[in-house]
Design a protein around this motif. Structure first.
Motif, PDB file in Angstrom:
ATOM      1  N   PRO A   1      24.045 -18.732  10.810  1.00  0.00           N
ATOM      2  CA  PRO A   1      25.292 -18.489  10.307  1.00  0.00           C
ATOM      3  C   PRO A   1      26.058 -20.227  11.231  1.00  0.00           C
ATOM      4  O   PRO A   1      26.869 -20.453  10.760  1.00  0.00           O
ATOM      5  CB  PRO A   1      25.598 -17.024  11.047  1.00  0.00           C
ATOM      6  CG  PRO A   1      24.169 -17.057  10.870  1.00  0.00           C
ATOM      7  CD  PRO A   1      22.604 -17.706  10.957  1.00  0.00           C
ATOM      8  N   GLN A   2      24.992 -19.968  12.606  1.00  0.00           N
ATOM      9  CA  GLN A   2      25.903 -21.409  13.618  1.00  0.00           C
ATOM     10  C   GLN A   2      26.053 -22.532  12.479  1.00  0.00           C
ATOM     11  O   GLN A   2      26.966 -23.179  13.029  1.00  0.00           O
ATOM     12  CB  GLN A   2      25.131 -21.746  14.835  1.00  0.00           C
ATOM     13  CG  GLN A   2      25.679 -19.697  15.786  1.00  0.00           C
ATOM     14  CD  GLN A   2      24.200 -19.205  14.828  1.00  0.00           C
ATOM     15  OE1 GLN A   2      23.926 -18.906  14.293  1.00  0.00           O
ATOM     16  NE2 GLN A   2      23.786 -18.538  16.539  1.00  0.00           N
ATOM     17  N   LEU A   3      24.701 -23.290  11.654  1.00  0.00           N
ATOM     18  CA  LEU A   3      24.476 -24.311  11.383  1.00  0.00           C
ATOM     19  C   LEU A   3      25.082 -24.451   9.995  1.00  0.00           C
ATOM     20  O   LEU A   3      25.739 -25.689   9.799  1.00  0.00           O
ATOM     21  CB  LEU A   3      22.930 -24.823  10.473  1.00  0.00           C
ATOM     22  CG  LEU A   3      22.441 -24.816  11.814  1.00  0.00           C
ATOM     23  CD1 LEU A   3      20.662 -25.068  11.318  1.00  0.00           C
ATOM     24  CD2 LEU A   3      22.398 -25.822  12.409  1.00  0.00           C
ATOM     25  N   ALA A   4      25.956 -23.667   9.227  1.00  0.00           N
ATOM     26  CA  ALA A   4      26.166 -23.367   8.043  1.00  0.00           C
ATOM     27  C   ALA A   4      28.623 -23.152   8.394  1.00  0.00           C
ATOM     28  O   ALA A   4      29.329 -23.984   7.944  1.00  0.00           O
ATOM     29  CB  ALA A   4      25.719 -21.700   7.460  1.00  0.00           C
ATOM     30  N   GLY A   5      28.192 -22.807   9.469  1.00  0.00           N
ATOM     31  CA  GLY A   5      29.795 -22.222  10.233  1.00  0.00           C
ATOM     32  C   GLY A   5      30.241 -23.973  10.831  1.00  0.00           C
ATOM     33  O   GLY A   5      31.486 -24.356  11.068  1.00  0.00           O
ATOM     34  N   ARG A   6      30.052 -24.015  12.070  1.00  0.00           N
ATOM     35  CA  ARG A   6      30.198 -25.167  12.794  1.00  0.00           C
ATOM     36  C   ARG A   6      28.808 -26.368  13.146  1.00  0.00           C
ATOM     37  O   ARG A   6      28.396 -26.026  14.055  1.00  0.00           O
ATOM     38  CB  ARG A   6      30.603 -25.051  13.965  1.00  0.00           C
ATOM     39  CG  ARG A   6      31.980 -24.487  13.897  1.00  0.00           C
ATOM     40  CD  ARG A   6      32.535 -24.056  14.537  1.00  0.00           C
ATOM     41  NE  ARG A   6      33.210 -25.568  15.534  1.00  0.00           N
ATOM     42  CZ  ARG A   6      33.135 -25.339  16.260  1.00  0.00           C
ATOM     43  NH1 ARG A   6      33.981 -24.475  17.446  1.00  0.00           N
ATOM     44  NH2 ARG A   6      33.804 -26.479  17.713  1.00  0.00           N
ATOM     45  N   PRO A   7      28.314 -27.120  11.748  1.00  0.00           N
ATOM     46  CA  PRO A   7      26.575 -27.109  12.389  1.00  0.00           C
ATOM     47  C   PRO A   7      26.701 -28.630  13.416  1.00  0.00           C
ATOM     48  O   PRO A   7      26.049 -28.967  15.044  1.00  0.00           O
ATOM     49  CB  PRO A   7      26.325 -28.057  10.757  1.00  0.00           C
ATOM     50  CG  PRO A   7      27.264 -28.014  10.153  1.00  0.00           C
ATOM     51  CD  PRO A   7      28.601 -27.352  10.525  1.00  0.00           C
ATOM     52  N   LEU A   8      27.647 -29.309  13.433  1.00  0.00           N
ATOM     53  CA  LEU A   8      27.496 -30.166  14.269  1.00  0.00           C
ATOM     54  C   LEU A   8      27.804 -30.295  15.956  1.00  0.00           C
ATOM     55  O   LEU A   8      27.245 -30.292  16.502  1.00  0.00           O
ATOM     56  CB  LEU A   8      29.026 -31.657  14.283  1.00  0.00           C
ATOM     57  CG  LEU A   8      28.727 -32.350  13.126  1.00  0.00           C
ATOM     58  CD1 LEU A   8      29.129 -33.376  12.837  1.00  0.00           C
ATOM     59  CD2 LEU A   8      27.370 -32.851  13.055  1.00  0.00           C
ATOM     60  N   ALA A   9      28.666 -29.341  15.957  1.00  0.00           N
ATOM     61  CA  ALA A   9      28.510 -28.244  17.362  1.00  0.00           C
ATOM     62  C   ALA A   9      27.742 -27.743  17.512  1.00  0.00           C
ATOM     63  O   ALA A   9      27.539 -27.504  19.224  1.00  0.00           O
ATOM     64  CB  ALA A   9      30.437 -27.566  17.084  1.00  0.00           C
ATOM     65  N   PHE A  10      26.745 -26.973  17.225  1.00  0.00           N
ATOM     66  CA  PHE A  10      26.132 -26.399  17.272  1.00  0.00           C
ATOM     67  C   PHE A  10      24.507 -27.335  17.818  1.00  0.00           C
ATOM     68  O   PHE A  10      24.217 -27.312  18.494  1.00  0.00           O
ATOM     69  CB  PHE A  10      25.254 -25.772  16.017  1.00  0.00           C
ATOM     70  CG  PHE A  10      23.864 -24.471  16.439  1.00  0.00           C
ATOM     71  CD1 PHE A  10      23.911 -23.849  17.191  1.00  0.00           C
ATOM     72  CD2 PHE A  10      22.944 -24.884  16.019  1.00  0.00           C
ATOM     73  CE1 PHE A  10      22.625 -23.156  17.913  1.00  0.00           C
ATOM     74  CE2 PHE A  10      21.866 -24.525  15.555  1.00  0.00           C
ATOM     75  CZ  PHE A  10      21.475 -23.512  17.043  1.00  0.00           C
ATOM     76  N   LEU A  11      24.239 -28.328  16.791  1.00  0.00           N
ATOM     77  CA  LEU A  11      23.350 -29.496  17.316  1.00  0.00           C
ATOM     78  C   LEU A  11      23.917 -30.128  18.698  1.00  0.00           C
ATOM     79  O   LEU A  11      22.988 -30.042  19.360  1.00  0.00           O
ATOM     80  CB  LEU A  11      23.161 -30.385  16.233  1.00  0.00           C
ATOM     81  CG  LEU A  11      22.936 -29.255  14.652  1.00  0.00           C
ATOM     82  CD1 LEU A  11      23.138 -30.622  13.215  1.00  0.00           C
ATOM     83  CD2 LEU A  11      21.202 -29.414  14.891  1.00  0.00           C
ATOM     84  N   ASP A  12      24.976 -30.347  18.777  1.00  0.00           N
ATOM     85  CA  ASP A  12      26.203 -30.926  20.355  1.00  0.00           C
ATOM     86  C   ASP A  12      25.585 -30.033  20.901  1.00  0.00           C
ATOM     87  O   ASP A  12      24.913 -30.705  22.284  1.00  0.00           O
ATOM     88  CB  ASP A  12      27.092 -31.097  19.539  1.00  0.00           C
ATOM     89  CG  ASP A  12      27.399 -32.255  18.909  1.00  0.00           C
ATOM     90  OD1 ASP A  12      26.445 -33.214  18.672  1.00  0.00           O
ATOM     91  OD2 ASP A  12      28.524 -33.134  18.600  1.00  0.00           O
ATOM     92  N   ALA A  13      25.251 -28.872  20.744  1.00  0.00           N
ATOM     93  CA  ALA A  13      24.775 -27.917  22.087  1.00  0.00           C
ATOM     94  C   ALA A  13      23.725 -27.573  23.144  1.00  0.00           C
ATOM     95  O   ALA A  13      23.566 -27.089  23.718  1.00  0.00           O
ATOM     96  CB  ALA A  13      25.525 -26.133  21.816  1.00  0.00           C
TER      97      ALA A  13
END
Length: 45
Positions: free
Chosen positions: A21-33
């Motif tokens: 769900p995090q990768l589908a919704g906001r992948p760059l924000a998730f990976l940056d965090a």
């Protein structure tokens, strides 16, 4: 020279879906965090 890595846990994994769900919704924000949780990050269910 010895390299050491800080291991951490990526919070917010859903049962069966993991972090999809995090990768589908906001992948760059998730990976940056992820670096805030350690050099090597694993999922936490």
């Amino acid at each position: 020279m010895t390299a050491t890595a800080a291991f951490g846990d990526a919070p917010g994994a859903w049962p069966l879906l993991g972090h999809l769900p995090q990768l589908a919704g906001r992948p760059l924000a998730f990976l940056d965090a992820l670096p805030a949780h350690g050099d090597v990050v694993r999922r936490v269910a």
